[in-house]
Design a protein around this motif. Structure first.
Motif, PDB file in Angstrom:
ATOM      1  N   ALA A   1      -0.805 -68.433  26.525  1.00  0.00           N
ATOM      2  CA  ALA A   1       0.536 -67.865  26.744  1.00  0.00           C
ATOM      3  C   ALA A   1       1.233 -67.544  25.422  1.00  0.00           C
ATOM      4  O   ALA A   1       2.319 -68.032  25.132  1.00  0.00           O
ATOM      5  N   LEU A   2       0.601 -66.680  24.627  1.00  0.00           N
ATOM      6  CA  LEU A   2       1.136 -66.358  23.304  1.00  0.00           C
ATOM      7  C   LEU A   2       1.862 -65.022  23.251  1.00  0.00           C
ATOM      8  O   LEU A   2       2.241 -64.552  22.188  1.00  0.00           O
ATOM      9  N   ALA A   3       2.076 -64.406  24.407  1.00  0.00           N
ATOM     10  CA  ALA A   3       2.702 -63.079  24.435  1.00  0.00           C
ATOM     11  C   ALA A   3       4.096 -63.093  23.823  1.00  0.00           C
ATOM     12  O   ALA A   3       4.520 -62.123  23.195  1.00  0.00           O
ATOM     13  N   SER A   4       4.825 -64.218  23.986  1.00  0.00           N
ATOM     14  CA  SER A   4       6.214 -64.260  23.509  1.00  0.00           C
ATOM     15  C   SER A   4       6.313 -64.140  21.994  1.00  0.00           C
ATOM     16  O   SER A   4       7.332 -63.726  21.461  1.00  0.00           O
ATOM     17  N   GLY A   5       5.257 -64.502  21.285  1.00  0.00           N
ATOM     18  CA  GLY A   5       5.284 -64.415  19.830  1.00  0.00           C
ATOM     19  C   GLY A   5       4.752 -63.106  19.298  1.00  0.00           C
ATOM     20  O   GLY A   5       4.622 -62.935  18.093  1.00  0.00           O
ATOM     21  N   ASP A   6       4.458 -62.156  20.205  1.00  0.00           N
ATOM     22  CA  ASP A   6       3.887 -60.871  19.807  1.00  0.00           C
ATOM     23  C   ASP A   6       2.642 -61.108  18.945  1.00  0.00           C
ATOM     24  O   ASP A   6       2.509 -60.574  17.848  1.00  0.00           O
ATOM     25  N   CYS A   7       1.746 -61.940  19.462  1.00  0.00           N
ATOM     26  CA  CYS A   7       0.564 -62.357  18.702  1.00  0.00           C
ATOM     27  C   CYS A   7      -0.618 -61.432  18.969  1.00  0.00           C
ATOM     28  O   CYS A   7      -0.842 -61.005  20.097  1.00  0.00           O
ATOM     29  N   GLU A   8      -1.366 -61.156  17.915  1.00  0.00           N
ATOM     30  CA  GLU A   8      -2.599 -60.393  18.026  1.00  0.00           C
ATOM     31  C   GLU A   8      -3.760 -61.273  17.585  1.00  0.00           C
ATOM     32  O   GLU A   8      -3.650 -61.985  16.583  1.00  0.00           O
ATOM     33  N   THR A   9      -4.843 -61.206  18.324  1.00  0.00           N
ATOM     34  CA  THR A   9      -6.021 -61.997  17.985  1.00  0.00           C
ATOM     35  C   THR A   9      -6.717 -61.371  16.786  1.00  0.00           C
ATOM     36  O   THR A   9      -7.068 -60.197  16.798  1.00  0.00           O
ATOM     37  N   ARG A  10      -6.896 -62.175  15.741  1.00  0.00           N
ATOM     38  CA  ARG A  10      -7.563 -61.707  14.519  1.00  0.00           C
ATOM     39  C   ARG A  10      -8.995 -62.215  14.411  1.00  0.00           C
ATOM     40  O   ARG A  10      -9.829 -61.591  13.767  1.00  0.00           O
ATOM     41  N   GLU A  11      -9.264 -63.364  15.005  1.00  0.00           N
ATOM     42  CA  GLU A  11     -10.607 -63.932  14.901  1.00  0.00           C
ATOM     43  C   GLU A  11     -10.870 -64.833  16.097  1.00  0.00           C
ATOM     44  O   GLU A  11      -9.987 -65.571  16.525  1.00  0.00           O
ATOM     45  N   VAL A  12     -12.071 -64.738  16.639  1.00  0.00           N
ATOM     46  CA  VAL A  12     -12.517 -65.607  17.728  1.00  0.00           C
ATOM     47  C   VAL A  12     -13.927 -66.075  17.387  1.00  0.00           C
ATOM     48  O   VAL A  12     -14.794 -65.259  17.089  1.00  0.00           O
ATOM     49  N   GLU A  13     -14.135 -67.385  17.403  1.00  0.00           N
ATOM     50  CA  GLU A  13     -15.473 -67.938  17.200  1.00  0.00           C
ATOM     51  C   GLU A  13     -15.748 -68.925  18.326  1.00  0.00           C
ATOM     52  O   GLU A  13     -14.972 -69.851  18.540  1.00  0.00           O
TER      53      GLU A  13
END
Length: 199
Positions: free
Chosen positions: A94-106
């Motif tokens: 639920a990170l939509a409120s911070g206007d977050c974009e995924t930069r890395e997934v491992e």
């Protein structure tokens, strides 16, 4: 760990955990994921400016429903579906409120990789699981997920909400969270009934 943001500050967290729970290191180790307790996962969270890092570690049983190598088509489909869900973390946390974009997934797990290696240990794993659960946690399959986000509105990121994660993976009964954020270090246990942690 190779991620600097998590590696440095989380070295201090055993002290925080000891203060919070008044357990010594042996007891803390028993409570931690090192014991490979089904239903229990751990989550490290670090928020530094606009950079947010999450590290989730869970027994595969919590997320997939089994720990053996996926041989049947149904098992393989379940592993693939779980991997796809874990590759979309914005919804899970639920990170939509911070206007977050995924930069890395491992994502790391024996279930996602070397099936032959996993097969070698399968029968031994089943035996150890029943009789010497805590002494041979290496025989169990874990899933580790690391995420790095850049949050344009990190000041609006007031809390971490794991409701969706508990909903999608109902075998996960509790998550031990250790967080470092603007207000310092804190640790708490989240459950489906209490799924939110404030920064």
């Amino acid at each position: 760990m190779r991620h600097l943001l998590l590696a440095l500050p989380f070295a201090l967290l055993p002290l925080v955990a000891a203060q919070a729970h008044e357990h010594d290191h042996d007891e803390h180790a028993h409570d931690s994921l090192g014991a490979h307790e089904h239903g229990v996962a751990s989550l490290n969270v670090a928020l530094d400016g606009n950079l947010l890092e999450l590290q989730l570690e869970s027994p595969a049983m919590n997320l997939v429903g089994f720990e053996h190598a996926a041989k049947s088509e149904a098992d393989k489909a379940k592993v693939a579906a779980t991997k796809r869900e874990l590759e979309q973390p914005i919804g899970l946390f639920a990170l939509a409120s911070g206007d977050c974009e995924t930069r890395e997934v491992e994502l790391e797990s024996p279930l996602f990789g070397d099936a032959d290696h996993e097969h070698e240990h399968e029968h031994e794993h089943e035996h150890e699981h029943e009789h010497e659960h805590h002494e041979h946690e290496g025989e169990h399959s874990d899933i580790q997920a690391f995420y790095r986000f850049e949050c344009a509105s990190s000041a609006k990121l007031q809390q971490l909400d794991l409701s969706e994660l508990f909903k999608r993976f109902p075998a996960t009964e509790k998550i031990q969270v250790q967080l470092i954020g603007p207000n310092g270090q804190q640790g708490m246990q989240l459950t489906p009934a209490q799924p939110r942690l404030s920064f």
